[in-house]
Write an enzyme that holds these catalytic residues in place. Structure first.
Site, PDB file in Angstrom:
ATOM      1  N   GLU A  47       2.200 -25.010 -33.318  1.00  0.00           N
ATOM      2  CA  GLU A  47       3.378 -24.995 -32.432  1.00  0.00           C
ATOM      3  C   GLU A  47       4.157 -26.296 -32.621  1.00  0.00           C
ATOM      4  O   GLU A  47       3.733 -27.205 -33.316  1.00  0.00           O
ATOM      5  CB  GLU A  47       2.940 -24.879 -30.959  1.00  0.00           C
ATOM      6  CG  GLU A  47       3.058 -23.487 -30.377  1.00  0.00           C
ATOM      7  CD  GLU A  47       4.486 -23.127 -29.975  1.00  0.00           C
ATOM      8  OE1 GLU A  47       5.432 -23.827 -30.407  1.00  0.00           O
ATOM      9  OE2 GLU A  47       4.654 -22.142 -29.234  1.00  0.00           O
ATOM     10  N   GLY A 111      -0.537 -28.863 -16.231  1.00  0.00           N
ATOM     11  CA  GLY A 111       0.240 -29.267 -17.392  1.00  0.00           C
ATOM     12  C   GLY A 111       1.210 -30.382 -17.074  1.00  0.00           C
ATOM     13  O   GLY A 111       1.383 -30.791 -15.924  1.00  0.00           O
ATOM     14  N   ASP A 129       0.663 -34.571 -14.490  1.00  0.00           N
ATOM     15  CA  ASP A 129      -0.148 -33.414 -14.103  1.00  0.00           C
ATOM     16  C   ASP A 129      -0.860 -33.634 -12.775  1.00  0.00           C
ATOM     17  O   ASP A 129      -1.491 -32.716 -12.251  1.00  0.00           O
ATOM     18  CB  ASP A 129      -1.163 -33.082 -15.202  1.00  0.00           C
ATOM     19  CG  ASP A 129      -2.054 -34.263 -15.576  1.00  0.00           C
ATOM     20  OD1 ASP A 129      -2.199 -35.185 -14.756  1.00  0.00           O
ATOM     21  OD2 ASP A 129      -2.592 -34.265 -16.689  1.00  0.00           O
ATOM     22  N   THR A 132       2.334 -32.750 -10.041  1.00  0.00           N
ATOM     23  CA  THR A 132       3.000 -31.454 -10.158  1.00  0.00           C
ATOM     24  C   THR A 132       1.998 -30.349 -10.461  1.00  0.00           C
ATOM     25  O   THR A 132       0.813 -30.609 -10.692  1.00  0.00           O
ATOM     26  CB  THR A 132       4.065 -31.474 -11.276  1.00  0.00           C
ATOM     27  OG1 THR A 132       3.401 -31.620 -12.545  1.00  0.00           O
ATOM     28  CG2 THR A 132       5.030 -32.631 -11.089  1.00  0.00           C
ATOM     29  N   ASP A 235       8.732 -16.163 -28.081  1.00  0.00           N
ATOM     30  CA  ASP A 235       8.110 -17.484 -27.979  1.00  0.00           C
ATOM     31  C   ASP A 235       9.191 -18.559 -28.110  1.00  0.00           C
ATOM     32  O   ASP A 235      10.269 -18.438 -27.538  1.00  0.00           O
ATOM     33  CB  ASP A 235       7.027 -17.618 -29.052  1.00  0.00           C
ATOM     34  CG  ASP A 235       5.950 -18.638 -28.697  1.00  0.00           C
ATOM     35  OD1 ASP A 235       6.287 -19.791 -28.406  1.00  0.00           O
ATOM     36  OD2 ASP A 235       4.757 -18.281 -28.733  1.00  0.00           O
TER      37      ASP A 235
END
Length: 324
Positions: A47, A111, A129, A132, A235
């Site tokens: 990715e 995340g 992280d 949130t 994606d």
């Protein structure tokens, strides 16, 4: 009626392939990408393709946490660093030269985004992280140094995801659009007034026209110009200099291309897709200054390897401020 006279269905065209194209998409201008570079003999969830100012490629692999550096033009692959955070999903370069890494955490609520220098050092939390509950999948910067990020949460009947804007000082997080079923890819038009978002688990493409503040949606400015079909869904995405949008189709081994209004105008297929290979296409990105597109995928479903593929787009990639 005899057995031989009973009406029967028969496979025609690509109906018997692993990922058949829809009838209306079969008519699109279609090319098949070439192999460009093998990243690993293992199936890695590649990715986050991002080119730095030296023209080298940075990318990550989600489940293992490695961030790779591909030196060009010789294509030498090295490991730049290992993410301290769980499941990194995108790497983008800020105008100050730092790498911003999005990570999904536990895919529930842990995340965030951190920044490192070009060597992968001097870690700084940008979206914490701890403070949130986002699962951050991708981001795109504006010319002011702020950015939009996608929250990769929810599923088809539980749309917990959304898109948020972080100001250039990284002090405030403002919602742009919410109630999405796994917000995934995000791209910003060349004039920075149109935001593109892919919604994976609802198979939708969002086109969002923004007011000058970059956060407020113009009256009637949010629309869904395209509904995708098939498993698994859209994606990551990017634009070219003509404002065409390139969307990787995860689980389908291809990239769909749309014009600036969201109409499909072409597609790039990955070799082997008809037989069920290299279907995990996640991200397209242009080599800066060229019309050459790089696409990452892997064949882990068949215990296969991980590759980058290449094809030419309709126009050169958008030469954003990040590469000046």
């Amino acid at each position: 009626m005899t057995h031989s006279n009973i009406p029967a269905l028969t496979y025609k065209g690509d109906a018997n392939t692993a990922v058949p194209l829809q009838a209306h998409e079969q008519q699109l201008q279609t090319v098949t990408a070439d192999h460009w570079l093998k990243i690993s003999d293992e199936g890695l969830q590649l990715e986050g393709l991002c080119f730095n100012r030296d023209g080298d490629l940075i990318l990550c692999e989600v489940f293992g946490g490695s961030v790779f550096h591909v030196k060009l033009p010789n294509k030498r692959v090295t490991k730049l660093f290992h993410s301290e955070k769980q499941n990194p999903a995108a790497v983008k370069i800020h105008k100050d030269g730092r790498l911003f890494v999005c990570y999904l955490g536990d895919f529930k609520d842990s995340g965030g985004i951190f920044a490192v220098d070009s060597n992968g050092e001097h870690h700084e939390d940008i979206v914490s992280d701890v403070e949130t509950e986002y699962c951050v999948d991708d981001l795109v910067f504006d010319s002011k140094g702020g950015f939009y990020f996608t929250d990769f949460r929810g599923y088809s009947t539980n749309p917990k995801g959304g898109v948020y804007y972080v100001d250039p000082e990284f002090k405030s997080v403002s919602p742009v659009i919410q109630n999405l079923a796994v917000a995934n890819g995000v791209a910003l038009s060349t004039d920075e007034r149109t935001l593109w978002v892919t919604e994976t688990n609802a198979n939708r493409l969002h086109r969002i026209d923004l007011e000058e503040d970059g956060v407020t949606i113009e009256p009637f400015g949010a629309s869904i110009p395209y509904y995708f079909t098939g498993h698994e869904g859209p994606d990551s995405c990017c634009i070219d200099s003509d404002d065409n949008l390139y969307v990787a189709m995860y689980g389908q081994g291809r990239v769909l291309v749309f014009n600036k209004y969201g109409h499909p105008i072409g597609q790039i297929l990955l070799p082997g897709r008809d037989e069920g290979h290299m279907l995990r296409s996640t991200h397209p990105a242009f080599i800066p200054g060229t019309d050459q597109l790089i696409i990452c995928s892997n064949d882990m479903d068949n215990d296969g390897d991980s590759w980058l593929f290449t094809a030419k787009g309709f126009a050169k990639g958008h030469n954003s401020y990040q590469f000046h």
